[in-house]
Design a protein around this motif. Structure first.
Motif: not given
Length: 336
Positions: A137-160
């Motif tokens: 079991i690993a406990l952590y807090h610090e993390t990066d929010y993932w951002e889609a790197p390419t157009d085909d992975l970018r969502p149409g809704l900004k809250n996704q």
């Protein structure tokens, strides 16, 4: 003159003083990700990408990092090459640095220990320990929010965080983990009393001992499950579960499995415990994977009573009468 304190308030204060201190719900925010070991890494990764619809987000050594489209972090699953299948690290994100420090102190107070590591992309330091049955079991807090790197992975809704995949089952998120354990009551006691989970349902067998227990860190009805390992082994996996948007997605998954040669163990059907609509399959490395749709059931009551099922009640099978197949009690990874 000040108004007298109501008797009910006085009683509540006395009850609070007499109640043992429990970890605050919310110190552990949610399951971050899980690691699966597999002797067939290329085929296992293909199962996750082609059948389940996950996206590869990184590769380091013998580990491939994959994410579901609605998880916000770098990865939801880590697939690592090993001689045998099984469960590796389970990472739990804490809600703050202070919450992380509290949980580390609580673990150390039990006599257990851990160590700091920073060995996963997209994450800060992880404090790694083990539950009483030996699961990492690993406990952590610090993390990066993932951002889609390419157009085909970018969502149409900004809250996704990512576009919904147009292939495979397109599972929404990593939902829960079901471990096998030699002593369910002791191990879940650690999860509840030390990490702050709430027990929601359990099975008590005729001889009085606990055969399985479901617990949650969130308002989902369960996050971590421990089921008795009939072999007496420790540190094994029963299954890893991914949530779908709808029940129809699970029906479609069964057809996709049939068409692509994915082994179906049981389902689609509905559990009596937790009322989850489910399908169980095996990935090529031998680990059991559940597709589930528990999205309609939340535990909102702050004083939710622990639901206990008897051995006779469980003998009735699943919610609509489907008999629980024998392999559900005997198959776990690694093989015992």
């Amino acid at each position: 003159m000040p108004e007298p304190v109501p008797e009910t308030l006085t009683t509540l204060k006395r009850m609070a003083a007499d109640t043992p201190t429990r970890p605050p719900l919310g110190d552990v925010a949610h399951i971050g990700h899980a690691q699966l070991f597999t002797p067939r890494p290329e085929e296992t990764v293909a199962f996750f990408t082609d059948f389940l619809g996950l996206t590869v987000s990184g590769q380091v050594g013998e580990s491939t990092y994959l994410r579901t489209w609605d998880d916000y972090e770098h990865h939801s699953v880590v697939v690592t090459a090993r001689d045998q299948p099984g469960i590796g690290r389970t990472a739990l994100r804490c809600s703050s640095s202070e919450a992380l420090a509290r949980r580390i102190a609580a673990v150390k107070a039990t006599g257990a220990d851990g160590e700091w590591r920073q060995d996963e992309p997209g994450l800060g330091p992880l404090w790694v320990t083990r539950d009483p049955d030996g699961h990492e079991i690993a406990l952590y807090h610090e993390t990066d929010y993932w951002e889609a790197p390419t157009d085909d992975l970018r969502p149409g809704l900004k809250n996704q965080p990512q576009a919904k995949p147009g292939h495979g089952v397109a599972v929404r998120r990593l939902d829960h983990i079901n471990y096998l354990a030699r002593d369910v009551e002791t191990t879940t006691g650690f999860i509840i009393d030390t990490l702050g989970a709430r027990p929601t349902e359990q099975i008590r067998l005729d001889d009085g001992h606990i055969g399985a227990r479901w617990s949650t860190f969130t308002q989902k009805s369960y996050d971590l499950v421990y089921t008795e390992d009939w072999t007496g082994a420790t540190g094994r996996l029963h299954h890893l579960a991914f949530a779908t948007d709808t029940r129809e997605d699970i029906l479609r998954a069964a057809d996709l499995a049939l068409d692509t040669g994915v082994f179906i163990e049981t389902g689609p059907h509905k559990h009596a415990i937790q009322q989850t609509f489910f399908l169980y399959v095996y990935e090529p490395g031998g680990n059991r994977i559940e597709l589930c749709n528990p999205l309609t059931r939340l535990v909102l009551a702050p004083d939710w009573p622990l639901i206990t099922w008897t051995e006779a009640e469980r003998a009735k099978g699943q919610a609509w009468g489907l008999e629980t197949i024998s392999s559900f009690h005997t198959h776990g990874t690694p093989p015992a």
